[in-house]
Design a protein around this motif. Structure first.
Motif, PDB file in Angstrom:
ATOM      1  N   ASN A  84      -0.808  -1.605  -4.750  1.00 38.77           N
ATOM      2  CA  ASN A  84      -1.655  -1.546  -5.867  1.00 38.77           C
ATOM      3  C   ASN A  84      -1.240  -0.815  -7.076  1.00 38.77           C
ATOM      4  O   ASN A  84      -0.305  -0.050  -7.097  1.00 38.77           O
TER       5      ASN A  84
ATOM      6  N   TRP B 262      -2.219  -6.364  -4.495  1.00 41.94           N
ATOM      7  CA  TRP B 262      -1.579  -6.693  -5.772  1.00 41.94           C
ATOM      8  C   TRP B 262      -0.641  -5.620  -6.244  1.00 41.94           C
ATOM      9  O   TRP B 262      -0.982  -4.448  -6.261  1.00 41.94           O
TER      10      TRP B 262
ATOM     11  N   ALA C 263      -7.724  -3.784  -5.921  1.00 46.32           N
ATOM     12  CA  ALA C 263      -7.434  -3.916  -7.354  1.00 46.32           C
ATOM     13  C   ALA C 263      -7.866  -2.672  -8.109  1.00 46.32           C
ATOM     14  O   ALA C 263      -8.890  -2.066  -7.805  1.00 46.32           O
TER      15      ALA C 263
ATOM     16  N   PRO D 230      -8.791  -9.134 -10.966  1.00 48.93           N
ATOM     17  CA  PRO D 230      -7.645  -8.228 -10.805  1.00 48.93           C
ATOM     18  C   PRO D 230      -6.656  -8.331 -11.969  1.00 48.93           C
ATOM     19  O   PRO D 230      -6.351  -9.424 -12.441  1.00 48.93           O
TER      20      PRO D 230
END
Ligand SMILES: Nc1nc2c(c(=O)[nH]1)N[C@H]1C(S)=C(S)[C@@H](COP(=O)(O)O)O[C@H]1N2
Ligand SMILES: [Mo]
Length: 468
Positions: free
Chosen positions: A3, A45, A272, A383
């Motif tokens: 992240n 992510w 996110a 996101p």
């Protein structure tokens, strides 16, 4: 791990690290999936992108309008004490007296716009015409601006009030003073309890960030320490009667989803980071005065969000890449301003329809029901996209050819070059901020703090936002 914001223990200074991560412009560079047996899926992510524009956008975002905050106001003085404020709207000798009835006869530009504030009567016609967002004050036209100020308490700053006093035309008859506010409930009377560690930059609406070292302590920001950025009072939504209205302007198709119906879609979890465009505005102010809440470095947080994928819900309505000409997905919150206008913003439809875009209608934050401050019962998570588009207390989705025409899409949350100021800004000339660039900040030691040197090395902790 995933992240966008990460905890780093560095022996060198962050710029080196950030140079490392910002090379290359592949979006969504490292994302990986976890599929679970119950059909749910999870994606983490990590974004990377060239950060050269970070400074520019960062400074520009600070220029973004904070409703009708006035031109001469400096960010640092947006909040003031009641004492400073109380000098304004006081009784002034030698001015004519008007009743509220008189004031109510002046409710449009044609008849001149009058408002009452405490003991004062003001003709604000010129103010409205000259000031960005001045039209908001029309909500108090012909009556009192007090309800308006009760809501936007952040405007009780000396600059606005001083300016306001120039428009003074009379005194309000004493029997009417206060009459108009007696039956006004405080719109902020029903706010959730907040963690004492959150440091407010404004209380009504509530805006607050955690202390930096606490932020750096946790890769996943605990819900109660997650910064809060509200423009309006927090709505009190009853989950049992909650409905999400989805309208497709292209086909006039409409769908109404209850909370249970949303929960029937496959549950998808994304980790996110959300960051407010105004994060670090206090630093920008040192370079050039900017307006808006004076955020430190912690208007940012990282959480695991779970909910239904927006693309799954839209697919159910027949809305897919090949089937729609729409260009934007607009969101409206259930929080409303005094004129009953909801908070709103929009994102490009590609992001919403991209199955890898991970846009979700979230009902959980870090495995718990989303807290009221963060959008209970449903909030859209986008996101990689600036906080302002991650609409909380989601009430409505509109599939459209147009962007949202809400204030926060059109006249706020836009970036401008540093040479643009309040006299020259033209909001139409700049696109709405969507994705944010890479930034990094040192969380420990705090500014002005002492560093311990051990064997010629120092230990620093920081945040690093890998945004696409
Ligand atoms: N309905 C609604 N959604 C909203 C807002 C708001 O005021 N109302 N603020 C936006 C902004 S500007 C930011 S930065 C994020 C903040 O989210 P948080 O309070 O959960 O940190 O929510 C966004 N979504
Ligand atoms: Mo924000």
């Amino acid at each position: 791990m995933s992240n966008l914001m990460t905890r780093v223990f560095l022996q060198r200074l962050p710029p080196k690290l950030c140079a490392g991560i910002s090379v290359g412009s592949n979006r969504y560079k490292h994302s990986h999936w976890e599929h679970h047996e119950n059909g749910s899926s999870e994606r983490h992510w990590v974004y990377s992108r060239n950060s050269a524009v970070a400074g520019l956008i960062g400074v520009g975002a600070g220029v973004a309008l904070w409703l009708n905050a006035h031109r001469s106001a400096e960010a640092a003085s947006l909040l003031t004490t009641d004492q400073e404020v109380s000098a304004f709207g006081a009784y002034r000798d030698g001015l004519p007296e008007y009743t509220l009835d008189d004031v109510s006869k002046h409710a449009s530009v044609k008849e001149r716009v009058w408002v009452a504030y405490r003991h004062g009567v003001y003709d604000i016609t010129d103010f409205i015409q000259e000031h960005p967002g001045g039209d908001k004050i029309l909500m108090g036209a012909g009556g009192s601006v007090e309800p308006f100020w009760a809501l936007y308490a952040v405007h009780k700053n000396p600059h606005v009030l001083e300016l306001f006093e120039k428009y003074r035309i009379g005194n309000l008859s004493s029997s009417d003073v206060g009459a108009h506010v007696k039956d006004m409930d405080d719109p902020y009377g029903n706010e959730p309890r907040r963690h004492v560690a959150l440091k407010p930059s404004s209380k009504k609406p509530f805006n607050a960030e955690p202390p930096l070292p606490l932020l750096a302590d946790n890769l996943i920001t605990p819900n109660e320490l997650f910064y809060v950025r509200n423009h309006l009072p927090v709505p009190d939504v009853d989950a049992s009667t909650y409905e999400l209205d989805i309208t497709d302007e292209e086909t006039d198709k409409e769908k109404v989803l209850t909370l249970d119906a949303i929960k029937k879609y496959p549950k998808h979890t994304v980790t996110a980071t959300i960051q407010c465009a105004g994060n670090r505005r206090s630093e920008m102010t040192r370079v050039k005065a900017v307006k808006g809440l004076s955020w430190g470095q912690a208007a940012i947080g990282n959480a695991k969000w779970s909910g239904a994928r927006l693309c799954d819900v839209l697919k159910d309505m027949g809305i897919e890449r090949d089937t729609t000409d729409a260009l934007h997905v607009q969101f409206e919150g259930l929080d409303t301003d005094p004129a009953n206008m909801p908070y709103g913003s929009s994102i490009p439809i590609e992001k919403a329809l991209d199955p890898y875009g991970d846009v979700i209608l979230a009902y959980e934050m870090n495995g718990e029901t989303i807290p009221r401050d963060h959008g209970y019962p449903i909030r859209v998570i986008v996101p990689g996209v600036v906080g302002a588009r991650n609409v909380k207390w989601l009430g409505k989705i509109i599939i459209s050819k147009k962007e949202s025409d809400a204030h926060w899409q059109q006249n706020d949350y836009k970036g401008f070059a540093p040479n643009v100021d309040w006299d020259t800004v033209d909001f139409k000339k700049s696109p709405a901020i969507q994705e944010l660039p890479v930034i990094s900040a040192i969380c420990e030691p705090l500014e002005g703090g002492t560093v311990k040197v051990k064997n010629g090395k120092v230990k620093l902790r920081g945040e690093c936002l890998f945004h696409s």
